[in-house]
Design an enzyme around this catalytic site. Structure first.
Site, PDB file in Angstrom:
ATOM      1  CG  ASP A 147      -1.942 -10.783   9.535  1.00 30.06           C
ATOM      2  OD1 ASP A 147      -1.030 -10.820   8.849  1.00 30.06           O
ATOM      3  OD2 ASP A 147      -2.377  -9.739  10.210  1.00 30.06           O
ATOM      4  CG  HIS A 152      -1.616   3.281   9.379  1.00 27.41           C
ATOM      5  ND1 HIS A 152      -1.144   3.998  10.426  1.00 27.41           N
ATOM      6  CD2 HIS A 152      -1.397   1.993   9.437  1.00 27.41           C
ATOM      7  CE1 HIS A 152      -0.506   3.035  10.946  1.00 27.41           C
ATOM      8  NE2 HIS A 152      -0.893   1.692  10.224  1.00 27.41           N
TER       9      HIS A 152
END
Ligand SMILES: C[S@@+](CC[C@H](N)C(=O)[O-])C[C@H]1O[C@@H](n2cnc3c(N)ncnc32)[C@H](O)[C@@H]1O
Length: 426
Positions: A282, A328
């Site tokens: 991340d 998304h």
């Protein structure tokens, strides 16, 4: 035009009576009835069977429909137009001023004392809190005094996982959603750039929302806590991510959790598949937090690495690349780019696992679940110009990333809102 399936007041009331009995019997057995008092259990027991879960979903939906039929179309629209913004705004306000922490745990406090303690205008504060009470947030047990309800009490507990989603949604997301018209007027409705979302209008920035948030010390904590809170309970809880794939079938392989935040999802999977190892990638702040919080017993199985998923993937041919609630957030062009970097490092045995919503055709899922997914879709549009995708949208974006990728299966556990899309490379 009328149709025979139209619900009626009496039909809905009967439906409610039937399903309320199923849910109530279960809560009797587990001694778990909700109330508005502070001794209420905080959330629905996870031990509910599929039948009880289905009855509960139908109960909530029918109660909502009943309200519409009792109001009629004109008043329904009035309620909508009038309630939406104030409901979110009062929650945003009381969270911002941290009213829940200032109200005593067991006792009540006068509005005068509370206003003095927080240095707020008493009259304005009282009006805002009395509005919040119309949503059962706080109680007024004696006139002029405020006390916790079961809802406000959750927000007063420092470690309570609902604080993250409420903070992120009311403080960061809501201002973005409210600027949708302005963004579409400014950039046009065809513009799909991640830097031209309603978020960019609301925050007057050319940075993508996730980058902007990562660089804001307060919003980034709300965001990470929100991801954790959403994963802890409700339709996108990690239990469904664990259920949706046979993780043990990967043996002692390595799962690369791409955009894995501080590792909360990998940890849930690790508990169900004790031989698996995890590399959580991340942005630096997120993996730093994950590394700092890592439990000693997981140290051998977990590695945290900063990695920008738009750049070359450093890890070659793992058992799986796993992306939960990543794509998304991105318009198709960016989503395809993220997948292309992973496809380049997949071997014949590597699974690419996309854990995101697959929006069924309109009307194909329970309407309450559809409401949840459509709400999420509006948040994605507002924050990132992202979207919740239908199956054909997923097929398109996967082919666009790399034509040798193909979907081998899509699984959605009942009650959950996310699917697991399993992809292999030919
Ligand atoms: C919606 S969160 C999902 C987190 C986690 N997978 C989950 O399911 O809760 C999206 C994550 O993508 C990360 N992210 C955003 N841009 C990134 C980038 N360019 N490279 C790597 N991670 C990124 C964010 O920091 C955030 O943790």
């Amino acid at each position: 035009m009328s149709d025979t399936k139209q619900p009626t007041l009496k039909g809905l009331a009967a439906d409610i009576t039937k399903n309320a009995a199923i849910v109530s019997d279960f809560l009797d057995k587990t001694n778990n009835h909700f109330t508005f008092d502070t001794d209420s259990p905080p959330s629905f027991p996870k031990t509910a069977s599929e039948d009880v879960t289905a009855a509960r979903m139908q109960l909530i939906y029918a109660a909502r429909q009943l309200q519409f039929l009792a109001l009629g179309p004109t008043e329904s629209l009035q309620w909508f137009a009038l309630s939406g913004a104030p409901d979110t705004t009062t929650l945003q306000w009381l969270y911002h001023y941290d009213i829940p922490s200032a109200v005593p745990n067991q006792d009540s406090i006068s509005y005068a004392d509370l206003a003095k303690k927080l240095n707020l205008n008493q009259h304005k504060m009282t009006r805002i809190l009395r509005h919040a009470m119309t949503n059962n947030i706080f109680l007024e047990p004696i006139p002029g005094h405020i006390a916790h309800s079961s809802l406000s009490k959750q927000l007063a507990e420092p470690g309570n996982l609902i604080r993250g989603p409420v903070g992120n949604l009311t403080q960061t997301v809501y201002p973005a959603v409210s600027r949708m018209v302005d963004a579409h007027e400014k950039y046009g409705t065809n513009d799909e750039k991640g830097v031209h979302a309603p978020f960019n209008v609301a925050y007057d920035t050319e940075k993508r929302a996730l980058e902007y948030i990562a660089n804001d010390p307060v919003r980034s904590v709300w965001f990470t806590e929100s991801m954790k809170g959403g994963a802890a309970a409700g339709p996108s809880s990690t239990r469904y991510s664990v259920e949706a794939f046979d993780w043990q079938s990967l043996g002692n392989g390595v799962v690369v959790d791409v955009g894995g935040s501080a590792g909360h999802v990998s940890k849930a999977i690790a508990a169900a598949a004790p031989d698996l190892h995890f590399i959580v990638q991340d942005q630096p702040a997120m993996v730093g937090k994950g590394q700092a919080e890592l439990e000693p017993e997981l140290k051998e199985r977990f590695t945290f690495r900063p990695h920008d998923f738009f750049t070359t993937q450093p890890y070659n041919e793992p058992a799986a690349f796993y992306l939960r609630l990543i794509l998304h957030d991105w318009p198709d062009e960016d989503a395809a780019l993220i997948l292309r970097e992973l496809a380049a490092k997949m071997g014949p045995e590597t699974r690419l696992l996309i854990n995101d919503a697959v929006v069924p055709e309109h009307g194909a899922m329970h309407p309450l679940q559809e409401k949840y997914v459509r709400n999420a879709d509006m948040v994605m549009m507002s924050m990132f110009n992202g979207l919740e995708r239908e199956k054909s949208d997923w097929e398109d974006v996967i082919k666009r990333a790399d034509p040798s990728l193909h979907i081998v299966g899509i699984t959605k556990p009942r009650g959950g809102s996310l699917s697991m899309i399993e992809i292999r490379k030919e």
